[in-house]
Design a protein around this motif. Structure first.
Motif, PDB file in Angstrom:
ATOM      1  N   SER A   1       9.011  -3.056  10.206  1.00 56.53           N
ATOM      2  CA  SER A   1      10.091  -2.340   9.516  1.00 56.53           C
ATOM      3  C   SER A   1      10.930  -1.543  10.518  1.00 56.53           C
ATOM      4  O   SER A   1      12.156  -1.536  10.462  1.00 56.53           O
ATOM      5  CB  SER A   1       9.522  -1.362   8.476  1.00 56.53           C
ATOM      6  N   LEU A   2      10.235  -0.841  11.441  1.00 56.41           N
ATOM      7  CA  LEU A   2      10.943   0.013  12.410  1.00 56.41           C
ATOM      8  C   LEU A   2      11.764  -0.829  13.387  1.00 56.41           C
ATOM      9  O   LEU A   2      12.897  -0.484  13.709  1.00 56.41           O
ATOM     10  CB  LEU A   2       9.943   0.887  13.167  1.00 56.41           C
TER      11      LEU A   2
ATOM     12  N   TYR B   1      13.091  -3.586  12.802  1.00 58.07           N
ATOM     13  CA  TYR B   1      14.231  -4.065  12.054  1.00 58.07           C
ATOM     14  C   TYR B   1      15.320  -2.997  12.004  1.00 58.07           C
ATOM     15  O   TYR B   1      16.490  -3.250  12.262  1.00 58.07           O
ATOM     16  CB  TYR B   1      13.790  -4.444  10.640  1.00 58.07           C
ATOM     17  N   LYS B   2      14.876  -1.762  11.696  1.00 53.67           N
ATOM     18  CA  LYS B   2      15.817  -0.656  11.551  1.00 53.67           C
ATOM     19  C   LYS B   2      16.578  -0.414  12.847  1.00 53.67           C
ATOM     20  O   LYS B   2      17.801  -0.241  12.849  1.00 53.67           O
ATOM     21  CB  LYS B   2      15.045   0.598  11.152  1.00 53.67           C
TER      22      LYS B   2
ATOM     23  N   ALA C   1       8.118  -3.962  -8.481  1.00 49.51           N
ATOM     24  CA  ALA C   1       9.252  -4.886  -8.443  1.00 49.51           C
ATOM     25  C   ALA C   1      10.569  -4.142  -8.659  1.00 49.51           C
ATOM     26  O   ALA C   1      11.572  -4.417  -7.997  1.00 49.51           O
ATOM     27  CB  ALA C   1       9.077  -5.974  -9.507  1.00 49.51           C
ATOM     28  N   GLN C   2      10.562  -3.163  -9.572  1.00 45.38           N
ATOM     29  CA  GLN C   2      11.801  -2.431  -9.853  1.00 45.38           C
ATOM     30  C   GLN C   2      12.273  -1.625  -8.635  1.00 45.38           C
ATOM     31  O   GLN C   2      13.472  -1.528  -8.381  1.00 45.38           O
ATOM     32  CB  GLN C   2      11.611  -1.526 -11.067  1.00 45.38           C
ATOM     33  N   PHE C   3      11.333  -1.048  -7.892  1.00 47.65           N
ATOM     34  CA  PHE C   3      11.727  -0.344  -6.663  1.00 47.65           C
ATOM     35  C   PHE C   3      12.387  -1.325  -5.695  1.00 47.65           C
ATOM     36  O   PHE C   3      13.399  -1.012  -5.072  1.00 47.65           O
ATOM     37  CB  PHE C   3      10.512   0.314  -5.990  1.00 47.65           C
TER      38      PHE C   3
ATOM     39  N   TYR D   1      13.978  -4.168  -6.392  1.00 53.61           N
ATOM     40  CA  TYR D   1      15.303  -4.583  -6.853  1.00 53.61           C
ATOM     41  C   TYR D   1      16.349  -3.532  -6.506  1.00 53.61           C
ATOM     42  O   TYR D   1      17.506  -3.845  -6.281  1.00 53.61           O
ATOM     43  CB  TYR D   1      15.310  -4.783  -8.375  1.00 53.61           C
ATOM     44  N   GLU D   2      15.928  -2.255  -6.522  1.00 56.81           N
ATOM     45  CA  GLU D   2      16.884  -1.184  -6.228  1.00 56.81           C
ATOM     46  C   GLU D   2      16.856  -0.821  -4.750  1.00 56.81           C
ATOM     47  O   GLU D   2      17.391   0.210  -4.345  1.00 56.81           O
ATOM     48  CB  GLU D   2      16.577   0.026  -7.118  1.00 56.81           C
TER      49      GLU D   2
ATOM     50  N   GLU E   1       1.853  -0.322  -3.093  1.00 57.27           N
ATOM     51  CA  GLU E   1       1.756  -1.446  -2.161  1.00 57.27           C
ATOM     52  C   GLU E   1       1.210  -2.672  -2.891  1.00 57.27           C
ATOM     53  O   GLU E   1       1.798  -3.728  -2.862  1.00 57.27           O
ATOM     54  CB  GLU E   1       0.847  -1.054  -0.990  1.00 57.27           C
TER      55      GLU E   1
ATOM     56  N   GLU F   1      10.489   7.752   8.845  1.00 53.91           N
ATOM     57  CA  GLU F   1      11.127   6.688   9.631  1.00 53.91           C
ATOM     58  C   GLU F   1      10.930   5.317   8.979  1.00 53.91           C
ATOM     59  O   GLU F   1      11.874   4.549   8.827  1.00 53.91           O
ATOM     60  CB  GLU F   1      10.523   6.646  11.053  1.00 53.91           C
ATOM     61  N   VAL F   2       9.678   5.033   8.600  1.00 56.78           N
ATOM     62  CA  VAL F   2       9.365   3.714   8.046  1.00 56.78           C
ATOM     63  C   VAL F   2      10.048   3.506   6.695  1.00 56.78           C
ATOM     64  O   VAL F   2      10.622   2.457   6.423  1.00 56.78           O
ATOM     65  CB  VAL F   2       7.839   3.510   7.927  1.00 56.78           C
TER      66      VAL F   2
ATOM     67  N   GLU G   1      12.777   4.850   5.573  1.00 56.10           N
ATOM     68  CA  GLU G   1      14.200   4.646   5.834  1.00 56.10           C
ATOM     69  C   GLU G   1      14.423   3.200   6.297  1.00 56.10           C
ATOM     70  O   GLU G   1      15.337   2.512   5.851  1.00 56.10           O
ATOM     71  CB  GLU G   1      14.648   5.645   6.920  1.00 56.10           C
ATOM     72  N   ALA G   2      13.521   2.730   7.169  1.00 57.68           N
ATOM     73  CA  ALA G   2      13.631   1.372   7.708  1.00 57.68           C
ATOM     74  C   ALA G   2      13.539   0.348   6.590  1.00 57.68           C
ATOM     75  O   ALA G   2      14.270  -0.636   6.549  1.00 57.68           O
ATOM     76  CB  ALA G   2      12.533   1.126   8.735  1.00 57.68           C
ATOM     77  N   GLN G   3      12.624   0.592   5.631  1.00 56.93           N
ATOM     78  CA  GLN G   3      12.469  -0.353   4.534  1.00 56.93           C
ATOM     79  C   GLN G   3      13.727  -0.435   3.695  1.00 56.93           C
ATOM     80  O   GLN G   3      14.112  -1.490   3.244  1.00 56.93           O
ATOM     81  CB  GLN G   3      11.269   0.036   3.665  1.00 56.93           C
TER      82      GLN G   3
ATOM     83  N   VAL H   1      16.780   0.053   4.751  1.00 56.85           N
ATOM     84  CA  VAL H   1      17.722  -0.743   5.530  1.00 56.85           C
ATOM     85  C   VAL H   1      17.375  -2.233   5.408  1.00 56.85           C
ATOM     86  O   VAL H   1      18.213  -3.065   5.110  1.00 56.85           O
ATOM     87  CB  VAL H   1      17.684  -0.306   7.014  1.00 56.85           C
ATOM     88  N   PHE H   2      16.120  -2.522   5.602  1.00 52.99           N
ATOM     89  CA  PHE H   2      15.629  -3.892   5.578  1.00 52.99           C
ATOM     90  C   PHE H   2      16.016  -4.627   4.301  1.00 52.99           C
ATOM     91  O   PHE H   2      16.507  -5.747   4.316  1.00 52.99           O
ATOM     92  CB  PHE H   2      14.111  -3.856   5.719  1.00 52.99           C
TER      93      PHE H   2
ATOM     94  N   ILE I   1      19.863  -5.690   3.701  1.00 44.34           N
ATOM     95  CA  ILE I   1      20.456  -6.800   4.463  1.00 44.34           C
ATOM     96  C   ILE I   1      20.226  -8.142   3.757  1.00 44.34           C
ATOM     97  O   ILE I   1      19.236  -8.315   3.088  1.00 44.34           O
ATOM     98  CB  ILE I   1      19.885  -6.809   5.904  1.00 44.34           C
TER      99      ILE I   1
ATOM    100  N   ILE J   1      11.137   2.624 -13.983  1.00 46.35           N
ATOM    101  CA  ILE J   1      11.015   3.723 -13.014  1.00 46.35           C
ATOM    102  C   ILE J   1      12.040   4.816 -13.295  1.00 46.35           C
ATOM    103  O   ILE J   1      11.954   5.903 -12.751  1.00 46.35           O
ATOM    104  CB  ILE J   1      11.142   3.210 -11.559  1.00 46.35           C
TER     105      ILE J   1
END
Lengths: 202, 202, 202, 202
Positions: free
Chosen positions: A154-155, A157-158, C26-28, C30-31, C38, C191-192, C194-196, C198-199, C202, D128
């Motif tokens: 993940s990191l 990627y960011k 799943a809803q998290f 999608y948004e 997990e 950090e992670v 935030e990265a997710q 972003v991920f 995309i 959610i």
């Protein structure tokens, strides 16, 4: 390009490998033995990632099936480090696939802290237009290695591969904690394995 | 006897065949073509049925893997009668299994009214103790044939193979109704297939 | 006793809770938000364990539905310790279940080293003979807590609750390693996450 | 518009209804009774179909949740015509949903030959961002009705609702064959049901 049709054989390979590796786990259970396989997941590389990788490495789109080895990817997650090598042996002895390459990032971990065992295989798959040989990657890791790797991914990627020094250090310490957990687990592994045997028999 | 361990390779074969045949269906859809496969189900013969069959045919329990051919069973259900023969051709052309026997109970239906296409195959499966060749049965039918056969099976079970004449007649009439439905469907099949193609493309 | 019929409503509750909690995940996604969940697993307590627990606690078999609270059990596994409390809040705010009891074994871990958050709920389930109120247990943990707890469970089973001192110490050290991993992960969590985000975008 | 996020609650409703209705089937089996439910499928209406329906009926996109009742759709398929009404009764007696409307296209079949029982329900689903009331459609049919309806649907799609007379006639004859099959099955239903009971008990 009809990506769905292009990726269909890869998707089929992932499904077949998952069913085959999960089947091994089930067979250990039926025989009341410790399974070296904890769980199996798989994925076909998303189209944007394929395109990005092709561009970065200057691979023409009609050569991706030869040049990108991880379009079909399966991950085997193990409880103990030793189990990884048991799984490797089991895959080597199969007749329904051919091993092309192996990389042991556990014996020699990457500078980032990444640990995992990788195998690149050739897998013959029957499609509605005949048999095809497909390249696939199998990653084999412990739960702790997997936990860490997901976060690092993940990191990376960011920060597009350039993780800042400060965060890199923190990630390094988390890698050490994961490594330490694997070590402590190794010390109780013979006990736990024996316990699982007992557990199943009752 | 640890039946669960004995039947593990059969259970694995059923899982692999299901994933492979369902995969064919998916590939037709990706390419926006009519799939000759409507759905796929599978089962391992229940232990009491294996024992009963072994007793009836005087098969020693250590020879059931050679003498009972339907311990692993997969059923492919099709929309149209023609689709059955397309599926047969597709199975014949696969390299991951060998056909041992074929019985066409559609061209020559059983006296009971039963219609279906049966293939007996040899399937090599990797297990945790090496590769094994397993016999399996693939049944291919239309929805109407399947519908009727399920009911006949229940009745045969109830009357232990000796269905009373009156009920046999009623079952016969239901078989004719199922046959008639298949015939009427055949007359609209080219229209419906074409429609499905259009439908998928949108 | 027809245990399969007795346990059917519990099995149904486990299935419904799994579908509901997995749906939140799943809803998290999608948004494009970090999911606090997990993965989710569930099980109905095996019949021998129910009988053993009933005997140990002198519970008559016709009172197990009131006295044994974990016949239906669901486990939610999280990436970060903070996520656990987010999940707790989400469960508290649902209208389709009632919380009966909560135990925070993270704030106050057990002497063994066990950490987890437990909720006992009442869940109304529709059955073919009408609506029933069923007790169920939801356990919420991080991956590291889960990893450790699975091993402890096996050992407890083997030694029937009386794990030898030497092994207990080793288990303790593994618990500390797991705890340390959770702590290091906490330091990179913002950090992670935030990265997710972003991920996903995309 | 982020359709995936908009449709997430509908997708959740479909998953929950499927788990609930399939659960009913399982409970009948555990009690060795004939299940009125043969199988359950579900789908969320594809986005192009939602848009098309909204345009045709001049529904603003922010009102589709009120005006389009079949965005979430579940189909229950039965063996016998009588089973349909048993399922209807079972759905009516549930406390976790409210019935808004019922249409019996079996008592009064459509001119096209279409037969089915439709229920529109309101279903409260936890998301959610809190609880939402979602409209959903449940269709209940026999296998023969389902078989026919799937084909008619494809043809309607192809001809955009204006199926040519000749094909309409052929479809009509297929509908009669399907109806005849249901009738013949009805005559053996008490026998088959009894047989299933016997079958399960062994």
């Amino acid at each position: 390009m009809n990506w769905e049709a292009i990726l269909a054989p890869y998707s089929q390979v992932v499904k077949e490998l998952k069913v085959k590796l999960k089947g091994m786990r089930a067979q250990f259970e039926y025989e009341s033995k410790h399974s070296p396989i904890e769980f199996v997941v798989g994925r076909v590389k998303p189209v944007p990632s394929i395109i990005e990788k092709a561009e970065k490495k200057a691979i023409p789109l009609d050569e991706i099936d030869q040049e990108i080895q991880d379009i079909a990817g399966v991950r085997v997650v193990c409880q103990f480090v030793d189990d990884i090598y048991t799984v490797v042996e089991m895959i080597r002895s199969r007749n329904d696939l051919t091993i092309v390459e192996e990389k042991d990032y556990i014996a020699r971990k990457k500078i980032s802290g990444y640990r995992s065992y990788h195998m690149i295989i050739e897998y013959p798959v029957e499609t509605i237009s005949g048999m095809k040989i497909i390249l696939a990657e199998i990653q084999i890791r412990t739960l702790a290695m997997n936990f860490w790797a997901i976060n690092e991914h993940s990191l990376n990627y960011k920060y597009d591969g350039a993780i800042p020094e400060e965060i890199k250090n923190r990630l390094q310490r988390a890698a050490e904690a994961a490594f330490k957990l694997d070590e402590e687990m190794s010390k109780i592994k013979s006990e736990v394995r024996e316990a699982q045997r007992v557990f199943r028999r009752i």
